[in-house]
Design a protein around this motif. Structure first.
Motif, PDB file in Angstrom:
ATOM      1  N   SER A   1       2.828  17.999  13.047  1.00 44.97           N
ATOM      2  CA  SER A   1       3.663  17.197  12.152  1.00 44.97           C
ATOM      3  C   SER A   1       2.854  16.090  11.489  1.00 44.97           C
ATOM      4  O   SER A   1       1.836  15.632  12.011  1.00 44.97           O
ATOM      5  CB  SER A   1       4.835  16.588  12.917  1.00 44.97           C
ATOM      6  N   VAL A   2       3.323  15.653  10.333  1.00 40.36           N
ATOM      7  CA  VAL A   2       2.663  14.604   9.568  1.00 40.36           C
ATOM      8  C   VAL A   2       3.108  13.239  10.098  1.00 40.36           C
ATOM      9  O   VAL A   2       4.304  13.032  10.356  1.00 40.36           O
ATOM     10  CB  VAL A   2       3.028  14.736   8.075  1.00 40.36           C
ATOM     11  N   PRO A   3       2.184  12.292  10.299  1.00 37.28           N
ATOM     12  CA  PRO A   3       2.593  10.948  10.736  1.00 37.28           C
ATOM     13  C   PRO A   3       3.611  10.344   9.768  1.00 37.28           C
ATOM     14  O   PRO A   3       3.521  10.537   8.554  1.00 37.28           O
ATOM     15  CB  PRO A   3       1.281  10.159  10.723  1.00 37.28           C
ATOM     16  N   ASP A   4       4.573   9.602  10.312  1.00 36.95           N
ATOM     17  CA  ASP A   4       5.646   9.071   9.460  1.00 36.95           C
ATOM     18  C   ASP A   4       5.471   7.597   9.123  1.00 36.95           C
ATOM     19  O   ASP A   4       6.295   7.019   8.405  1.00 36.95           O
ATOM     20  CB  ASP A   4       7.012   9.294  10.110  1.00 36.95           C
ATOM     21  N   SER A   5       4.408   6.949   9.623  1.00 35.94           N
ATOM     22  CA  SER A   5       4.192   5.542   9.280  1.00 35.94           C
ATOM     23  C   SER A   5       2.707   5.215   9.333  1.00 35.94           C
ATOM     24  O   SER A   5       1.963   5.795  10.130  1.00 35.94           O
ATOM     25  CB  SER A   5       4.960   4.622  10.239  1.00 35.94           C
TER      26      SER A   5
ATOM     27  N   CYS B   1       2.849   0.429   5.114  1.00 34.27           N
ATOM     28  CA  CYS B   1       2.680   1.076   3.815  1.00 34.27           C
ATOM     29  C   CYS B   1       3.851   2.009   3.517  1.00 34.27           C
ATOM     30  O   CYS B   1       4.511   2.521   4.424  1.00 34.27           O
ATOM     31  CB  CYS B   1       1.392   1.903   3.789  1.00 34.27           C
ATOM     32  N   THR B   2       4.082   2.223   2.247  1.00 32.87           N
ATOM     33  CA  THR B   2       4.992   3.288   1.819  1.00 32.87           C
ATOM     34  C   THR B   2       4.294   4.627   2.026  1.00 32.87           C
ATOM     35  O   THR B   2       3.115   4.765   1.739  1.00 32.87           O
ATOM     36  CB  THR B   2       5.357   3.137   0.344  1.00 32.87           C
ATOM     37  N   VAL B   3       5.030   5.612   2.556  1.00 30.58           N
ATOM     38  CA  VAL B   3       4.472   6.939   2.752  1.00 30.58           C
ATOM     39  C   VAL B   3       4.865   7.797   1.563  1.00 30.58           C
ATOM     40  O   VAL B   3       6.034   8.002   1.294  1.00 30.58           O
ATOM     41  CB  VAL B   3       4.983   7.573   4.070  1.00 30.58           C
ATOM     42  N   GLY B   4       3.839   8.248   0.803  1.00 38.04           N
ATOM     43  CA  GLY B   4       4.099   9.028  -0.410  1.00 38.04           C
ATOM     44  C   GLY B   4       4.252  10.507  -0.120  1.00 38.04           C
ATOM     45  O   GLY B   4       3.964  10.993   0.948  1.00 38.04           O
TER      46      GLY B   4
ATOM     47  N   TYR C   1      -0.155   9.854  15.897  1.00 39.06           N
ATOM     48  CA  TYR C   1       0.205  11.268  15.907  1.00 39.06           C
ATOM     49  C   TYR C   1       1.310  11.537  16.933  1.00 39.06           C
ATOM     50  O   TYR C   1       1.385  10.878  17.977  1.00 39.06           O
ATOM     51  CB  TYR C   1      -1.006  12.129  16.236  1.00 39.06           C
ATOM     52  N   ALA C   2       2.136  12.550  16.638  1.00 39.68           N
ATOM     53  CA  ALA C   2       3.237  12.891  17.532  1.00 39.68           C
ATOM     54  C   ALA C   2       2.988  14.166  18.325  1.00 39.68           C
ATOM     55  O   ALA C   2       3.705  14.441  19.294  1.00 39.68           O
ATOM     56  CB  ALA C   2       4.531  13.045  16.722  1.00 39.68           C
TER      57      ALA C   2
ATOM     58  N   CYS D   1       0.840  -1.192   0.000  1.00 42.11           N
ATOM     59  CA  CYS D   1       0.000   0.000   0.000  1.00 42.11           C
ATOM     60  C   CYS D   1       0.878   1.246   0.000  1.00 42.11           C
ATOM     61  O   CYS D   1       2.034   1.213   0.447  1.00 42.11           O
ATOM     62  CB  CYS D   1      -0.914   0.007   1.236  1.00 42.11           C
ATOM     63  N   VAL D   2       0.311   2.325  -0.522  1.00 43.02           N
ATOM     64  CA  VAL D   2       0.979   3.623  -0.514  1.00 43.02           C
ATOM     65  C   VAL D   2      -0.001   4.635   0.087  1.00 43.02           C
ATOM     66  O   VAL D   2      -1.161   4.707  -0.330  1.00 43.02           O
ATOM     67  CB  VAL D   2       1.375   4.075  -1.933  1.00 43.02           C
ATOM     68  N   VAL D   3       0.457   5.397   1.061  1.00 42.97           N
ATOM     69  CA  VAL D   3      -0.400   6.362   1.746  1.00 42.97           C
ATOM     70  C   VAL D   3       0.166   7.769   1.561  1.00 42.97           C
ATOM     71  O   VAL D   3       1.363   7.999   1.751  1.00 42.97           O
ATOM     72  CB  VAL D   3      -0.510   6.046   3.255  1.00 42.97           C
ATOM     73  N   VAL D   4      -0.712   8.683   1.156  1.00 45.30           N
ATOM     74  CA  VAL D   4      -0.355  10.098   1.060  1.00 45.30           C
ATOM     75  C   VAL D   4      -1.229  10.864   2.059  1.00 45.30           C
ATOM     76  O   VAL D   4      -2.459  10.799   1.988  1.00 45.30           O
ATOM     77  CB  VAL D   4      -0.572  10.646  -0.363  1.00 45.30           C
ATOM     78  N   TYR D   5      -0.589  11.550   2.986  1.00 47.08           N
ATOM     79  CA  TYR D   5      -1.277  12.328   4.032  1.00 47.08           C
ATOM     80  C   TYR D   5      -1.039  13.805   3.743  1.00 47.08           C
ATOM     81  O   TYR D   5       0.112  14.245   3.623  1.00 47.08           O
ATOM     82  CB  TYR D   5      -0.717  11.935   5.395  1.00 47.08           C
TER      83      TYR D   5
END
Length: 233
Positions: A218-222, A230-233, A167-168, A130-134
């Motif tokens: 910040s954007v989640p990293d995983s 998933c790969t983070v796009g 989330y961080a 899977c590939v996820v774009v946030y």
């Protein structure tokens, strides 16, 4: 509903077969997914039936949802193009969002692939499925609106899914559309809606949400989909 014949044809309780009004016949490569969606949504349900034209019916689910609109909104089936109203608008939105079957192009032929060359020293790990774009689309004091797009890179049909991230910075999701969300502390769990359950190979689904935040954002990293990273796009 006694039986589902294909994505747009059903057998009613009295044995009558009818097509669901305003739905187009699915293409050959989309037929299996359309049949699966229609079967799971209608079979053995108390569905309200009304006649539109001879041999055609409209179907309303127990919660009042029009089945044709639900199917088109999720990209499971297309319209016949004669509605000109809510179905046409739903089809346009599903197409733009590349939901369900709109993300898949039917191949004209099956390419022949050469077998991979053996590696004498090592075996490459499998690619993430899977590939996820946030994305953060807009922000204002104390809150923001975001979007998550999940692409199916597994090579197989996904029928039902759970997406997770952490989330961080103390962000809290307050509202989500196209899916159901729950959150425990920093951990966010998202499950598909009925009309976003199917993700065809190389297809994608987009989820919009509102969230609260104080300070950094910040954007989640995983991310994981059904437990797989998933790969983070």
């Amino acid at each position: 509903m006694r039986a589902v014949i294909d994505g747009r044809t059903v057998e009613l309780a009295d044995g009558t077969r009818a097509r669901i009004s305003l739905l187009a016949e699915p293409s050959s490569c989309a037929a299996a997914a359309a049949l699966d969606f229609t079967t799971k949504t209608l079979l053995d349900k108390e569905v309200r039936v009304s006649s539109i034209t001879p041999g055609e019916v409209s179907l309303v689910l127990p919660d009042g949802t029009d089945f044709a609109l639900l199917a088109v909104r999720g990209g499971m089936l297309r319209t016949t193009g004669v509605d000109g109203g809510p179905l046409t608008e739903a089809e346009s939105q599903a197409s733009q969002a590349k939901l369900g079957l709109w993300a898949q192009e039917c191949p004209t032929s099956t390419p022949v692939q050469a077998p991979p060359s053996p590696s004498p020293s090592s075996t490459a790990p499998p690619a993430p499925p899977c590939v996820v774009v946030y994305r953060i689309n807009s922000e204002w004091p104390g809150a923001f609106q975001g979007e998550v797009t999940v692409r199916n890179a597994s090579g197989a049909l996904i029928n039902g899914w759970t997406l997770r991230w952490r989330y961080a910075d103390g962000q809290t999701v307050t509202q989500m559309w196209n899916a159901t969300v729950s959150q425990s502390g920093a951990d966010v769990t998202v499950t598909n809606a009925g009309y976003t359950a199917l993700i065809v190979p190389d297809g994608s689904v987009s989820l919009g949400f509102n969230a609260s935040v104080s300070g950094a954002n910040s954007v989640p990293d995983s991310f994981t989909l059904n437990g797989a990273a998933c790969t983070v796009g």
